[in-house]
Design an enzyme around this catalytic site. Structure first.
Site: not given
Length: 688
Positions: A99, A105, A262, A286, A288
């Site tokens: 991200q 997200c 998230h 995740n 990220w």
């Protein structure tokens, strides 16, 4: 009409296979192959005029032209960022998606799940794209959009700040499929900022054409782990999130490194032998690309040393981690599961369910009736009949019935964010129904029938989706916004285990009009004398034109209302335009004027309209509200469908959604003229 022609063209195109994934509709009529050939033959790199490398493509508020977040952003092609850019390196994988500075997200969790299923991925990311010999600065992706697949073309100029991609990027740095996919999705939604905040279900559905169901994990069914396993085996996409309790909670990291508010994707589920017992584990990702769970079964934790079965890979700091299913249930709030075959999550065999799809509109004053709390207007919403004939095969829960899933999607709301709009709060109600399907049910039905089922909640998400199991029969579905008078377009989908019929429930377009003709000989002497006196003063041949009619009707209407003490009817008399419509309707010989009998017929007609107006002005306001108008039109002999009623309201109602007597008469006169002087099919075409 143009609307009619475009609807017909769309139906023909779908029948010919357009709008399917294999033959997607070209978004904005841009043809990828033709544009690429053009660029290759001219030796140029494609620059997309419909989504330019400019501030408006970034955003409108937080990413608007004057925002500090957009300062210093330049647009660069991958070849300007690294020496050997690649589209996909070693297959598309979950770790290709990290991200950036955009709150999408939810979308990236969906993309990560997409990489687990090569067939699904290939539908979204068409083959034959690279930075090799065929490179011309142009790429394309396919998304499902409200009932059809669209092929979206983009150029490869990407937002860059300080030499790095601003938004999604791959961990490798030289792989660009995920950044380009995000750009294509931003184009479809208007700009990058429009992607900020959302539900993973949205991305899931736009990548599969499937339907997404949501489970609250605090109320998870006892077989939730099996549901997850079956869903993964069936190629479903799974997303999870942790609710936030306050704004400050958003993206707050817990003590064990889980991020609140998230979106994560759930990418695996397995059982291992741990200390002599079975331990259920789930694999999370995740978007990220970092920040991972630090509790039991996290990367490198001691639990891995005590398993006797084959060990899943769990070491790299790549945003992916394992955790026990019990920890998953206690830490996460919600799981969203999307599959093309919704039954795959509840039965052992994967079967394709039947799918029906209907487009509809809510329009202020005509078809936006609001939820059931609004008893006066709820009936005005669009209505659909579902016919359930066959019961499910081998029901799992011994409950006999017909399983189906209803999904209500509001269209294009992200695109409207630039104009200050956002998601409406939407839902639907379901009623048991027996009777004619070609009747739009009025408020009496809803006042005397309780709902049989409803959407789980009214919510301001793009889609509300609920699964039902009901006995065979016919059911009425009424989709609505929570509040009345909210303009919007929607798509209603019904997925069912067995073949079902879903049809709009609407009035046919027709008119039954009384013969009100008055001959010259039937006119009484008082009326005749007044007519001759007025007509003689303005015309040599005892005829009235619209200007004289305007003067006469206004005076006559005023006198009539005064004599009958009708101060409760709001009117300033008839406008010249209304008088022209009257003359056009009543003028049989085409000379633009009315004789005695024609005028007497007109006056009789106006008296009838006045009676209908007064009777249907239920609140005695002196004006007619648009719900009252639909009932009054029916009493006047007209049955009109939702589309025509929407147009009449747009044309004749004031901004407060009322009509005075003048506009009411103008509306009825225009309708009567069209039905009397045109074939029914031309009336339908005229109104679209």
């Amino acid at each position: 009409s143009l609307t009619f022609a475009s609807t017909l063209a769309k139906k023909r195109a779908q029948a010919a296979g357009f709008g399917t994934n294999a033959n997607a509709t070209k978004y904005l009529n841009q043809d990828f192959e033709a544009l690429r050939r053009q660029c290759l033959s001219g030796g140029t790199l494609f620059s997309d005029p419909s989504f330019p490398a400019a501030p408006e493509s970034l955003g409108f508020k937080e990413l608007g032209p004057s925002s500090y977040k957009t300062r210093g952003i330049v647009w660069k092609r991958p070849g300007e960022l690294c020496s050997k850019p690649e589209f996909i390196v070693g297959g598309a994988t979950r770790t290709d998606i990290c991200q950036g500075a955009l709150g999408d997200c939810w979308l990236l969790a969906a993309i990560a799940s997409l990489t687990l299923n090569e067939d699904v991925l290939a539908r979204v990311v068409p083959a034959g794209q690279s930075f090799g010999d065929s490179y011309a600065g142009i790429f394309h992706f396919q998304f499902w959009q409200f009932g059809e697949w669209v092929d979206v073309v983009i150029d490869d100029r990407l937002p860059v700040k300080d030499g790095k991609l601003v938004f999604v990027h791959s961990a490798e740095g030289n792989e660009f499929w995920s950044a380009l996919l995000e750009k294509a999705y931003a184009k479809v939604n208007g700009c990058y900022e429009a992607l900020s905040g959302g539900s993973t279900s949205e991305g899931f559905e736009d990548f599969t054409g499937g339907i997404a169901e949501s489970y609250e994990l605090s109320k998870a069914p006892s077989n939730m782990f099996q549901i997850i396993q079956k869903a993964l085996e069936a190629g479903a996409l799974l997303g999870c999130s942790i609710d936030i309790t306050s704004a400050s909670d958003s993206e707050a990291v817990t003590r064990q490194k889980l991020v609140k508010g998230h979106a994560y994707s759930l990418t695996g589920a397995t059982e291992v032998n741990y200390r002599g017992r079975k331990e259920k584990l789930v694999r999370m990702r995740n978007p990220w690309g970092q920040v991972e769970w630090t509790g039991a079964w996290s990367d490198g934790s001691s639990e891995w040393n005590n398993i006797s079965s084959e060990r899943p890979n769990a070491s790299a700091e790549d945003g992916e981690f394992w955790m026990s299913f019990s920890d998953f249930l206690s830490h996460y709030s919600r799981i969203e599961i999307c599959t093309l075959t919704p039954d795959a999550i509840t039965s052992d065999s994967v079967k394709h369910w039947a799918v029906t799809n209907h487009d509809g509109t809510w329009r202020r004053g005509s078809t936006a009736g609001g939820c059931r709390n609004n008893a006066y207007t709820f009936w005005m919403n669009p209505q659909y009949v579902i016919k359930l004939d066959e019961e499910d095969d081998d029901p799992d829960d011994n409950e006999v019935g017909c399983s189906f899933v209803v999904g209500l999607i509001q269209k294009n709301r992200r695109r409207l964010r630039k104009a200050g709009e956002d998601m409406h709060t939407i839902g639907f109600a379901i009623y048991e129904f027996q009777g004619q399907r070609d009747v739009h049910l009025d408020k009496n039905f809803f006042l005397t029938h309780a709902q049989k089922a409803r959407s789980e909640t009214f919510v301001n998400l793009r889609e509300v989706c609920t699964r039902f199991k009901l006995p065979p029969g016919e059911y009425l579905v009424v989709p609505s916004t929570f509040e009345p008078n909210k303009d919007g377009d929607f798509c209603l989908r019904v997925f069912s285990e067995k073949q079902t019929e879903t049809l709009p429930c609407d009035d046919p377009v027709d008119a039954e009009l009384p013969d009100e003709t008055v001959s010259d000989s039937e006119v009484d002497s008082g009326f005749r004398g007044m007519f001759v006196k007025l007509a003689g003063a303005v015309s040599r041949d005892d005829l009235l034109c619209s200007k004289h009619l305007n003067f006469f009707e206004n005076r006559r209407a005023h006198d009539h209302l005064k004599q009958n003490h009708r101060t409760d009817i709001k009117t300033d008399g008839f406008s010249l335009e209304t008088c022209r419509i009257m003359v056009n309707l009543m003028d049989d010989n085409g000379n633009g004027k009315l004789g005695l009998g024609e005028f007497a017929t007109l006056w009789k007609k106006i008296q009838r309209y006045l009676g209908i107006y007064k009777k249907n002005d239920m609140d005695n306001s002196g004006t007619m509200s648009t719900p009252e108008l639909r009932l009054a039109l029916k009493e006047a002999g007209f049955t009109l469908n939702n589309t025509i009623f929407q147009l009449l309201v747009a044309r004749y109602a004031e901004t407060d959604m009322t009509l005075d007597f003048d506009n009411f008469v103008a509306c009825l006169m225009r309708l009567e003229m069209m039905f009397r002087k045109s074939p029914r099919c031309l009336v339908i075409n005229y109104f679209g």
